[in-house]
Design a protein around this motif. Structure first.
Motif, PDB file in Angstrom:
ATOM      1  N   GLY A 309      37.380  33.054  38.201  1.00 53.45           N
ATOM      2  CA  GLY A 309      37.598  31.635  37.975  1.00 53.45           C
ATOM      3  C   GLY A 309      38.748  31.062  38.770  1.00 53.45           C
ATOM      4  N   SER A 310      39.156  31.751  39.831  1.00 52.10           N
ATOM      5  CA  SER A 310      40.372  31.372  40.557  1.00 52.10           C
ATOM      6  C   SER A 310      40.148  30.295  41.609  1.00 52.10           C
ATOM      7  CB  SER A 310      40.969  32.608  41.245  1.00 52.10           C
ATOM      8  OG  SER A 310      40.115  33.030  42.304  1.00 52.10           O
ATOM      9  N   GLY A 311      38.911  30.077  42.011  1.00 48.54           N
ATOM     10  CA  GLY A 311      38.647  29.109  43.067  1.00 48.54           C
ATOM     11  C   GLY A 311      38.724  29.676  44.466  1.00 48.54           C
ATOM     12  N   GLU A 312      38.995  30.980  44.600  1.00 50.31           N
ATOM     13  CA  GLU A 312      39.022  31.635  45.909  1.00 50.31           C
ATOM     14  C   GLU A 312      38.476  33.045  45.770  1.00 50.31           C
ATOM     15  OE1 GLU A 312      43.611  33.285  45.885  1.00 50.31           O
ATOM     16  OE2 GLU A 312      43.215  31.273  46.662  1.00 50.31           O
ATOM     17  N   ASN A 313      38.101  33.643  46.895  1.00 50.72           N
ATOM     18  CA  ASN A 313      37.562  35.003  46.863  1.00 50.72           C
ATOM     19  C   ASN A 313      38.596  35.975  46.300  1.00 50.72           C
ATOM     20  OD1 ASN A 313      35.161  34.165  47.984  1.00 50.72           O
ATOM     21  ND2 ASN A 313      35.743  34.713  50.075  1.00 50.72           N
ATOM     22  N   LYS A 314      38.128  36.871  45.432  1.00 51.33           N
ATOM     23  CA  LYS A 314      38.985  37.897  44.852  1.00 51.33           C
ATOM     24  C   LYS A 314      38.281  39.254  44.913  1.00 51.33           C
ATOM     25  CE  LYS A 314      42.504  35.387  43.340  1.00 51.33           C
ATOM     26  NZ  LYS A 314      43.878  35.566  43.872  1.00 51.33           N
ATOM     27  N   LYS A 315      39.115  40.303  44.837  1.00 57.04           N
ATOM     28  CA  LYS A 315      38.582  41.654  44.638  1.00 57.04           C
ATOM     29  C   LYS A 315      38.832  42.040  43.179  1.00 57.04           C
ATOM     30  CE  LYS A 315      39.584  43.331  49.319  1.00 57.04           C
ATOM     31  NZ  LYS A 315      40.405  44.301  50.096  1.00 57.04           N
ATOM     32  N   ILE A 316      37.749  42.422  42.485  1.00 63.45           N
ATOM     33  CA  ILE A 316      37.867  42.936  41.122  1.00 63.45           C
ATOM     34  C   ILE A 316      37.420  44.395  41.177  1.00 63.45           C
ATOM     35  CG2 ILE A 316      37.109  42.729  38.729  1.00 63.45           C
ATOM     36  CD1 ILE A 316      36.709  39.749  39.214  1.00 63.45           C
ATOM     37  N   ILE A 317      38.396  45.311  40.933  1.00 66.35           N
ATOM     38  CA  ILE A 317      38.155  46.725  41.230  1.00 66.35           C
ATOM     39  C   ILE A 317      38.488  47.586  40.020  1.00 66.35           C
ATOM     40  CG2 ILE A 317      38.620  48.584  42.859  1.00 66.35           C
ATOM     41  CD1 ILE A 317      39.847  46.493  44.747  1.00 66.35           C
ATOM     42  N   PRO A 318      37.544  48.430  39.566  1.00 70.77           N
ATOM     43  CA  PRO A 318      37.860  49.438  38.546  1.00 70.77           C
ATOM     44  C   PRO A 318      38.392  50.699  39.226  1.00 70.77           C
ATOM     45  CG  PRO A 318      35.497  49.420  38.967  1.00 70.77           C
ATOM     46  CD  PRO A 318      36.099  48.385  39.870  1.00 70.77           C
ATOM     47  N   LEU A 319      39.549  51.154  38.781  1.00 70.77           N
ATOM     48  CA  LEU A 319      40.222  52.285  39.420  1.00 70.77           C
ATOM     49  C   LEU A 319      40.383  53.455  38.459  1.00 70.77           C
ATOM     50  CD1 LEU A 319      43.186  50.390  41.153  1.00 70.77           C
ATOM     51  CD2 LEU A 319      40.997  51.050  42.185  1.00 70.77           C
ATOM     52  N   LEU A 320      40.319  54.649  39.013  1.00 74.74           N
ATOM     53  CA  LEU A 320      40.747  55.859  38.319  1.00 74.74           C
ATOM     54  C   LEU A 320      41.932  56.421  39.099  1.00 74.74           C
ATOM     55  CD1 LEU A 320      37.337  57.570  37.485  1.00 74.74           C
ATOM     56  CD2 LEU A 320      38.753  56.127  36.022  1.00 74.74           C
ATOM     57  N   ILE A 321      43.034  56.703  38.378  1.00 70.65           N
ATOM     58  CA  ILE A 321      44.262  57.132  39.043  1.00 70.65           C
ATOM     59  C   ILE A 321      44.742  58.434  38.402  1.00 70.65           C
ATOM     60  CG2 ILE A 321      46.616  56.467  39.664  1.00 70.65           C
ATOM     61  CD1 ILE A 321      45.706  53.547  39.059  1.00 70.65           C
ATOM     62  N   ASN A 322      44.983  59.413  39.245  1.00 72.41           N
ATOM     63  CA  ASN A 322      45.527  60.689  38.774  1.00 72.41           C
ATOM     64  C   ASN A 322      47.041  60.652  38.910  1.00 72.41           C
ATOM     65  OD1 ASN A 322      46.181  63.286  38.100  1.00 72.41           O
ATOM     66  ND2 ASN A 322      45.082  64.256  39.802  1.00 72.41           N
ATOM     67  N   SER A 381      33.319  44.793  46.668  1.00 71.86           N
ATOM     68  CA  SER A 381      34.262  44.408  45.615  1.00 71.86           C
ATOM     69  C   SER A 381      34.638  42.935  45.694  1.00 71.86           C
ATOM     70  CB  SER A 381      35.534  45.252  45.711  1.00 71.86           C
ATOM     71  OG  SER A 381      35.243  46.621  45.557  1.00 71.86           O
ATOM     72  N   LEU A 382      34.247  42.258  46.776  1.00 77.19           N
ATOM     73  CA  LEU A 382      34.643  40.873  46.964  1.00 77.19           C
ATOM     74  C   LEU A 382      33.800  39.966  46.075  1.00 77.19           C
ATOM     75  CD1 LEU A 382      36.645  39.250  48.704  1.00 77.19           C
ATOM     76  CD2 LEU A 382      34.751  38.786  50.268  1.00 77.19           C
ATOM     77  N   VAL A 383      34.491  39.180  45.241  1.00 79.97           N
ATOM     78  CA  VAL A 383      33.813  38.328  44.273  1.00 79.97           C
ATOM     79  C   VAL A 383      34.103  36.867  44.619  1.00 79.97           C
ATOM     80  CG1 VAL A 383      33.480  37.838  41.824  1.00 79.97           C
ATOM     81  CG2 VAL A 383      34.167  40.135  42.556  1.00 79.97           C
ATOM     82  N   GLN A 384      33.045  36.099  44.855  1.00 74.03           N
ATOM     83  CA  GLN A 384      33.193  34.698  45.208  1.00 74.03           C
ATOM     84  C   GLN A 384      33.561  33.887  43.952  1.00 74.03           C
ATOM     85  OE1 GLN A 384      30.351  36.480  45.815  1.00 74.03           O
ATOM     86  NE2 GLN A 384      30.902  37.047  47.916  1.00 74.03           N
ATOM     87  N   PRO A 385      34.145  32.702  44.140  1.00 71.73           N
ATOM     88  CA  PRO A 385      34.487  31.862  42.989  1.00 71.73           C
ATOM     89  C   PRO A 385      33.266  31.591  42.113  1.00 71.73           C
ATOM     90  CG  PRO A 385      35.504  30.993  44.974  1.00 71.73           C
ATOM     91  CD  PRO A 385      34.598  32.096  45.418  1.00 71.73           C
ATOM     92  N   GLY A 386      33.447  31.784  40.806  1.00 69.81           N
ATOM     93  CA  GLY A 386      32.366  31.545  39.854  1.00 69.81           C
ATOM     94  C   GLY A 386      31.442  32.714  39.646  1.00 69.81           C
ATOM     95  N   ALA A 387      31.550  33.767  40.470  1.00 70.99           N
ATOM     96  CA  ALA A 387      30.652  34.914  40.357  1.00 70.99           C
ATOM     97  C   ALA A 387      31.204  35.931  39.361  1.00 70.99           C
ATOM     98  CB  ALA A 387      30.439  35.566  41.715  1.00 70.99           C
ATOM     99  N   THR A 388      30.302  36.785  38.868  1.00 70.76           N
ATOM    100  CA  THR A 388      30.620  37.768  37.827  1.00 70.76           C
ATOM    101  C   THR A 388      30.333  39.175  38.329  1.00 70.76           C
ATOM    102  OG1 THR A 388      29.981  36.159  36.135  1.00 70.76           O
ATOM    103  CG2 THR A 388      30.102  38.466  35.446  1.00 70.76           C
ATOM    104  N   VAL A 389      31.145  40.144  37.867  1.00 72.48           N
ATOM    105  CA  VAL A 389      30.881  41.560  38.135  1.00 72.48           C
ATOM    106  C   VAL A 389      30.853  42.305  36.807  1.00 72.48           C
ATOM    107  CG1 VAL A 389      31.762  41.653  40.496  1.00 72.48           C
ATOM    108  CG2 VAL A 389      33.341  41.913  38.579  1.00 72.48           C
ATOM    109  N   ASP A 390      30.091  43.408  36.783  1.00 76.06           N
ATOM    110  CA  ASP A 390      29.906  44.154  35.539  1.00 76.06           C
ATOM    111  C   ASP A 390      29.675  45.618  35.888  1.00 76.06           C
ATOM    112  OD1 ASP A 390      28.852  43.303  32.457  1.00 76.06           O
ATOM    113  OD2 ASP A 390      28.244  45.271  33.163  1.00 76.06           O
ATOM    114  N   GLY A 391      30.235  46.513  35.076  1.00 74.24           N
ATOM    115  CA  GLY A 391      30.017  47.936  35.306  1.00 74.24           C
ATOM    116  C   GLY A 391      30.124  48.737  34.025  1.00 74.24           C
ATOM    117  N   ILE A 392      29.256  49.756  33.899  1.00 75.52           N
ATOM    118  CA  ILE A 392      29.264  50.674  32.759  1.00 75.52           C
ATOM    119  C   ILE A 392      29.207  52.080  33.329  1.00 75.52           C
ATOM    120  CG2 ILE A 392      28.200  51.247  30.541  1.00 75.52           C
ATOM    121  CD1 ILE A 392      26.508  48.656  30.882  1.00 75.52           C
TER     122      ILE A 392
END
Length: 573
Positions: A309-322, A381-392
């Motif tokens: 909902g930011s109005g600009e392209n964003k990266k939304i990333i699920p991470l696993l960190i050791n 990973s690039l998410v346009q404004p208004g777009a949704t990402v989902d992961g299970i």
């Protein structure tokens, strides 16, 4: 007398200077030079009566020689004073001295009118190349003109079908005879129907349209036929779908019963200790930061759902960190990833892909100390404004890992995540770690009246309670969190019935678009509904049919973007 002489001249010029081999053996390559009557046809020299020439910067070549080398038909209409050319699907008509041509019925201007030289017609080479699909190359060093006939342009396929019957009663299966074909012999790889149904349940005229695509990516023109449905009723929609079941098939509005008046079944319920970590708050992301952060080990379900909902392209990333000082082995046992896209479509697709996941796609990785791994590395990973990402993701870690979901700018690097801070929840959606993420229900149906099972209402089917730990960040206290709608919970519902039983899906809390899977039917997932979305309380979809004495297992996971609760209705018939 003069008119007759002109006709005789034109007849003569089309009878002489025919190309070698005419149309029997089409040439591959013709090489000629300006002002040189000797031409090479597939390496063999031939002498033309008139050499190619240049007139007003336009290259003129002998018409009949060139065309007949490539298998075209050339004719002369003495009365109309027209030269006719036919090749593949192209028909051209020319008139000497006239700078126009009729190509497949369309009048076109041409650069350079056809001329007569020594009783031979010359025409602009560029015109032939454009209209008859020639490749023309000029070699400045040798001053050679190389002409090749290109393959004919790929033609689009042709859509066509017939009804077995043009007039049918309501509730009768419609049989379609698809007669589509491709004139080039390409395989038809996709069909797109509009208005097609297995059966129709209201009288009237229905237009059905078919478009097809060939293996070259060309689409046909739409082909439409009209079907007439009479007032006669063979079966209503519900009866038809119970007798010819397709999982997920919409049933429209059912008036046979009032859902809330139906008795509720009391299933035997068992749960396990699998944890689910959910990143869904803030659901609508307005700035860079950490959306979720918590440690886990062992078998765990990881779940995220966010809207840019930011109005600009964003990266939304699920991470696993050791963050330990030893390697950690990880098995990704099952996954469903979707987006970027529209919120309900993304939630539906992720649920479907998770349920339909093939265990052969499981992935084993080993995270070295300090290593950061992107769970969604296989998608953008690039998410346009208004777009949704989902992961299970269902994972099993032989050691402790940190699960983080972050949002960063389009050009940020993975190292920039170290400077991000935790984002506040939106106080509406879910964030936290919840136990008991697998719920098994067993139902024995012995009655002869319809009954219902309530799923994810928070009362008969309780919501999970957990904590929003954010344990990697000092100063953030754990807060209790409730999983409204039981997102990330898988339901395995074992059903046995004494009577033949239809299983019907009814959304109650709001619009719905998700997925399910019958484990006993080959394990193939299906969309719920299999087209469109369902409105709450007034629209239903068929899940399937259970035969007398049969046991079937239904798997279901609440999809993000849709509303809970839902009811499963068991209808004897």
């Amino acid at each position: 007398m003069r008119r007759c002489l002109i006709h005789l001249v034109f007849i003569t010029l089309f009878l002489i200077a025919a190309a070698p081999g005419a149309a029997e053996n089409e040439a591959e390559t013709v090489i000629m030079k300006i002002n040189d009557p000797v031409v090479q046809v597939d390496g063999m020299p031939y002498e033309m009566q008139v050499a190619p020439s240049v007139s007003d910067s336009t290259t003129m070549v002998p018409l009949r020689f060139i065309l007949e080398v490539y298998g075209a038909e050339v004719g002369w209409d003495a009365e109309a004073r027209e030269i006719s050319v036919r090749h593949n699907d192209v028909e051209i008509r020319l008139e000497p001295g006239v700078a126009e041509a009729i190509v497949n019925g369309e009048v076109l201007a041409i650069t350079g009118a056809p001329v007569i030289e020594n009783n031979i017609t010359l025409v602009p080479l560029r015109f032939l190349a454009e209209k008859l699909n020639y490749q023309v190359d000029y070699l400045p060093d040798t001053k050679e003109i190389i002409i090749k006939q290109l393959p004919p342009p790929n033609r689009p396929p042709v859509a066509e079908f017939e009804f077995e019957k043009d007039v049918v009663p309501q509730g009768e299966t419609i049989y379609f005879n698809d007669k589509s074909y491709d004139p080039d012999g390409d395989i038809i790889v996709e069909s797109k129907w509009t208005g097609r149904e297995r059966a129709y349940f209201a009288s009237g005229e229905y237009q059905v349209t078919l478009e097809v695509m060939d293996s070259q990516g060309n689409w046909s023109e739409p082909f439409t036929k009209t079907l007439t449905v009479t007032d006669e009723v063979k079966m209503d929609r519900l009866t038809y779908n119970l007798h010819y079941p397709i999982p997920g098939e919409p049933l429209g509005n059912i008036t046979n019963f009032n859902v809330l008046d139906l008795d509720q079944v009391n299933p035997d319920v068992s749960i396990d200790n699998l944890k689910v970590m959910i990143s869904n708050s803030p659901e609508t992301v307005l700035e860079d930061g950490i959306l979720f952060s918590d440690f886990f080990s062992g078998e765990t379900r990881l779940y995220y759902h966010h809207i840019n909902g930011s109005g600009e392209n964003k990266k939304i990333i699920p991470l696993l960190i050791n963050q330990s000082d030893a390697p950690v082995s990880l098995l990704i046992k099952r996954a469903g990833i979707a987006g970027p896209g529209e919120v309900m479509a993304v939630g539906r697709s992720a649920a479907y892909r998770y349920l339909d996941f093939n265990e052969a796609g499981a992935k084993y990785i080993e995270l070295q100390p300090g290593q950061i791994y992107k769970l969604n590395e296989e998608i953008n990973s690039l998410v346009q404004p208004g777009a949704t990402v989902d992961g299970i993701f269902d994972v099993d870690a032989l050691g402790e890992l940190l699960f983080q979901v972050i949002v960063t700018g389009e050009h940020s690097t993975m190292e920039d995540y170290r400077h991000l801070t935790i984002l506040n929840k939106d106080d509406v959606h879910i964030r936290g770690t919840f136990p008991a993420a697998n719920r098994s229900l067993s139902i024995q149906l012995d009655g002869t009246e319809p009954v219902r099972l309530v799923v994810a209402d928070g009362n008969y089917d309780e919501f999970l309670t957990g904590h929003d730990n954010q344990s990697n960040l000092p100063g953030n206290d754990s807060q209790q969190s409730k999983n409204l709608g039981n997102c990330g919970v898988t339901y395995k519902i074992t059903i046995q019935a004494r009577e033949r039983m239809g299983v019907i899906f009814s959304p109650r809390g709001g619009v719905f678009s998700g997925a399910g899977k019958w484990e006993s039917d080959g394990g193939k997932a299906f969309y719920l509904p299999n087209k469109g979305i369902m409105q709450p309380q007034t629209e239903f979809a068929l899940i399937g049919v259970i035969e007398p004495g049969q046991e079937k297992v239904l798997e279901f996971i609440p999809p993000a973007g849709s509303f809970l609760p839902v009811n499963l209705i068991f209808l004897p018939f």
